[in-house]
Design a protein around this motif. Structure first.
Motif, mmCIF file in Angstrom:
data_model
loop_
_atom_site.group_PDB
_atom_site.id
_atom_site.type_symbol
_atom_site.label_atom_id
_atom_site.label_comp_id
_atom_site.label_asym_id
_atom_site.label_seq_id
_atom_site.Cartn_x
_atom_site.Cartn_y
_atom_site.Cartn_z
ATOM 1 N N LEU A 129 5.189 -2.478 -9.775
ATOM 2 C CA LEU A 129 4.043 -2.428 -8.870
ATOM 3 C C LEU A 129 3.163 -3.667 -9.024
ATOM 4 C CD1 LEU A 129 2.696 -0.574 -6.752
ATOM 5 C CD2 LEU A 129 1.334 0.354 -8.611
ATOM 6 N N VAL A 130 2.928 -4.091 -10.259
ATOM 7 C CA VAL A 130 2.136 -5.304 -10.501
ATOM 8 C C VAL A 130 2.848 -6.523 -9.920
ATOM 9 C CG1 VAL A 130 1.308 -6.878 -12.309
ATOM 10 C CG2 VAL A 130 0.886 -4.429 -12.502
ATOM 11 N N SER A 131 4.158 -6.577 -10.105
ATOM 12 C CA SER A 131 4.937 -7.676 -9.535
ATOM 13 C C SER A 131 4.825 -7.694 -8.010
ATOM 14 C CB SER A 131 6.395 -7.526 -9.964
ATOM 15 O OG SER A 131 7.188 -8.498 -9.360
ATOM 16 N N HIS A 132 4.902 -6.528 -7.401
ATOM 17 C CA HIS A 132 4.774 -6.419 -5.943
ATOM 18 C C HIS A 132 3.376 -6.879 -5.502
ATOM 19 C CE1 HIS A 132 5.745 -3.691 -2.229
ATOM 20 N NE2 HIS A 132 5.384 -4.906 -1.871
ATOM 21 N N TYR A 133 2.340 -6.452 -6.229
ATOM 22 C CA TYR A 133 0.970 -6.859 -5.912
ATOM 23 C C TYR A 133 0.831 -8.387 -5.958
ATOM 24 C CZ TYR A 133 -3.968 -7.864 -6.466
ATOM 25 O OH TYR A 133 -5.211 -8.399 -6.326
ATOM 26 N N ARG A 158 0.827 -1.209 0.000
ATOM 27 C CA ARG A 158 0.000 0.000 0.000
ATOM 28 C C ARG A 158 0.863 1.262 0.000
ATOM 29 N NH1 ARG A 158 -3.493 -3.262 3.286
ATOM 30 N NH2 ARG A 158 -2.677 -2.348 5.194
ATOM 31 N N THR A 159 1.981 1.228 0.706
ATOM 32 C CA THR A 159 2.917 2.351 0.697
ATOM 33 C C THR A 159 3.505 2.538 -0.699
ATOM 34 O OG1 THR A 159 3.444 1.967 3.012
ATOM 35 C CG2 THR A 159 5.023 3.278 1.748
ATOM 36 N N HIS A 160 3.860 1.438 -1.338
ATOM 37 C CA HIS A 160 4.398 1.468 -2.698
ATOM 38 C C HIS A 160 3.364 2.049 -3.671
ATOM 39 C CE1 HIS A 160 6.461 -1.092 -6.085
ATOM 40 N NE2 HIS A 160 6.540 0.197 -6.315
ATOM 41 N N LEU A 161 2.116 1.608 -3.552
ATOM 42 C CA LEU A 161 1.045 2.112 -4.413
ATOM 43 C C LEU A 161 0.831 3.610 -4.205
ATOM 44 C CD1 LEU A 161 -1.273 1.648 -6.420
ATOM 45 C CD2 LEU A 161 -2.705 1.014 -4.466
ATOM 46 N N ARG A 162 0.817 4.033 -2.959
ATOM 47 C CA ARG A 162 0.630 5.458 -2.647
ATOM 48 C C ARG A 162 1.769 6.293 -3.259
ATOM 49 N NH1 ARG A 162 -1.142 4.653 2.113
ATOM 50 N NH2 ARG A 162 0.868 4.464 3.117
ATOM 51 N N SER A 163 2.991 5.799 -3.165
ATOM 52 C CA SER A 163 4.137 6.493 -3.765
ATOM 53 C C SER A 163 3.999 6.568 -5.281
ATOM 54 C CB SER A 163 5.444 5.784 -3.423
ATOM 55 O OG SER A 163 5.667 5.785 -2.046
ATOM 56 N N TYR A 164 3.595 5.458 -5.886
ATOM 57 C CA TYR A 164 3.407 5.397 -7.330
ATOM 58 C C TYR A 164 2.390 6.445 -7.791
ATOM 59 C CZ TYR A 164 1.878 3.505 -11.859
ATOM 60 O OH TYR A 164 1.538 3.353 -13.183
ATOM 61 N N LEU A 165 1.256 6.490 -7.107
ATOM 62 C CA LEU A 165 0.205 7.435 -7.492
ATOM 63 C C LEU A 165 0.634 8.885 -7.275
ATOM 64 C CD1 LEU A 165 -2.884 5.521 -6.068
ATOM 65 C CD2 LEU A 165 -2.183 5.710 -8.467
ATOM 66 N N THR A 166 1.275 9.157 -6.158
ATOM 67 C CA THR A 166 1.693 10.519 -5.832
ATOM 68 C C THR A 166 2.769 11.023 -6.800
ATOM 69 O OG1 THR A 166 1.195 10.136 -3.507
ATOM 70 C CG2 THR A 166 2.618 12.006 -4.015
ATOM 71 N N ILE A 167 3.799 10.221 -6.987
ATOM 72 C CA ILE A 167 4.902 10.634 -7.857
ATOM 73 C C ILE A 167 4.435 10.771 -9.294
ATOM 74 C CG2 ILE A 167 7.164 9.976 -8.793
ATOM 75 C CD1 ILE A 167 7.261 10.893 -5.859
ATOM 76 N N PRO A 199 3.660 11.202 -24.615
ATOM 77 C CA PRO A 199 4.051 11.984 -23.429
ATOM 78 C C PRO A 199 5.028 11.194 -22.558
ATOM 79 C CG PRO A 199 1.677 11.990 -23.717
ATOM 80 C CD PRO A 199 2.222 10.998 -24.693
ATOM 81 N N TRP A 200 6.101 11.836 -22.130
ATOM 82 C CA TRP A 200 7.158 11.138 -21.388
ATOM 83 C C TRP A 200 6.710 10.546 -20.058
ATOM 84 C CZ3 TRP A 200 8.264 13.238 -16.722
ATOM 85 C CH2 TRP A 200 8.021 14.602 -16.528
ATOM 86 N N PRO A 201 5.696 11.083 -19.346
ATOM 87 C CA PRO A 201 5.308 10.423 -18.088
ATOM 88 C C PRO A 201 4.781 8.992 -18.279
ATOM 89 C CG PRO A 201 4.503 12.674 -18.103
ATOM 90 C CD PRO A 201 5.017 12.382 -19.479
ATOM 91 N N LEU A 202 4.347 8.672 -19.480
ATOM 92 C CA LEU A 202 3.878 7.302 -19.728
ATOM 93 C C LEU A 202 4.997 6.286 -19.535
ATOM 94 C CD1 LEU A 202 1.506 7.610 -22.810
ATOM 95 C CD2 LEU A 202 0.911 7.112 -20.452
ATOM 96 N N PHE A 203 6.222 6.663 -19.873
ATOM 97 C CA PHE A 203 7.347 5.738 -19.715
ATOM 98 C C PHE A 203 7.606 5.435 -18.242
ATOM 99 C CE2 PHE A 203 8.202 7.795 -23.834
ATOM 100 C CZ PHE A 203 8.173 6.666 -24.638
ATOM 101 N N ALA A 204 7.538 6.451 -17.412
ATOM 102 C CA ALA A 204 7.722 6.249 -15.974
ATOM 103 C C ALA A 204 6.598 5.385 -15.413
ATOM 104 C CB ALA A 204 7.765 7.590 -15.249
ATOM 105 N N MET A 205 5.371 5.674 -15.825
ATOM 106 C CA MET A 205 4.225 4.898 -15.339
ATOM 107 C C MET A 205 4.330 3.438 -15.754
ATOM 108 S SD MET A 205 0.957 7.408 -15.775
ATOM 109 C CE MET A 205 -0.111 6.269 -14.896
ATOM 110 N N LEU A 206 4.732 3.203 -16.983
ATOM 111 C CA LEU A 206 4.827 1.834 -17.478
ATOM 112 C C LEU A 206 5.943 1.065 -16.762
ATOM 113 C CD1 LEU A 206 3.947 -0.355 -19.472
ATOM 114 C CD2 LEU A 206 5.588 0.605 -21.091
ATOM 115 N N GLY A 207 7.127 1.649 -16.693
ATOM 116 C CA GLY A 207 8.246 0.965 -16.049
ATOM 117 C C GLY A 207 7.979 0.678 -14.586
ATOM 118 N N TRP A 208 7.545 1.684 -13.850
ATOM 119 C CA TRP A 208 7.265 1.525 -12.431
ATOM 120 C C TRP A 208 6.032 0.642 -12.239
ATOM 121 C CZ3 TRP A 208 7.157 6.366 -8.757
ATOM 122 C CH2 TRP A 208 7.133 5.944 -7.432
ATOM 123 N N GLY A 209 5.073 0.750 -13.161
ATOM 124 C CA GLY A 209 3.856 -0.057 -13.075
ATOM 125 C C GLY A 209 4.136 -1.545 -13.144
ATOM 126 N N ILE A 210 5.123 -1.927 -13.934
ATOM 127 C CA ILE A 210 5.513 -3.340 -14.014
ATOM 128 C C ILE A 210 5.990 -3.821 -12.645
ATOM 129 C CG2 ILE A 210 7.213 -4.945 -14.990
ATOM 130 C CD1 ILE A 210 6.990 -3.272 -17.613
#
Length: 101
Positions: free
Chosen positions: A71-75, A23-32, A58-69
């Motif tokens: 996050l999914v692994s952590h979930y 949950r902390t990881h998810l909150r960081s992901y959403l905030t950042i 848009p460049w933020p998509l790259f951060a979302m995709l990389g970090w999202g992978i």
């Protein structure tokens, strides 16, 4: 005096810690990522109209995709496969049954 870690079931305590960690990881992901999108929008507004031009992403998509992978692994590690020990025991029992044949 006992600490919370010794007063509780160690497996459940570890599971609870892992869930809080996710949950902390998810909150960081959403905030950042919200901050990255805000930065992108502010800088894009000053540079001209916002839009998807041909071949432009848009460049933020790259951060979302990389970090999202990650996050999914952590979930999956926390909620889908939370207890590796149970999986090992199931596999062991399966192998025992196969060997009995």
């Amino acid at each position: 005096m006992s600490t919370p870690e010794t007063a509780h079931d160690p497996i459940l305590w570890k599971q609870a810690k892992n869930r809080v960690g996710f949950r902390t990881h998810l909150r960081s992901y959403l905030t950042i990522n919200a901050g990255l999108w805000l930065l992108y929008l502010v800088t894009s507004l000053s540079a001209g109209p916002i839009g998807f031009r041909h071949g432009y992403v848009p460049w933020p998509l790259f951060a979302m995709l990389g970090w999202g992978i990650g996050l999914v692994s952590h979930y999956l590690a926390v909620y889908r496969y939370p207890n590796e020990r149970n999986q090992i025991e199931k596999e062991y029992e399966k192998l025992k049954r196969q060997q009995a044949w």
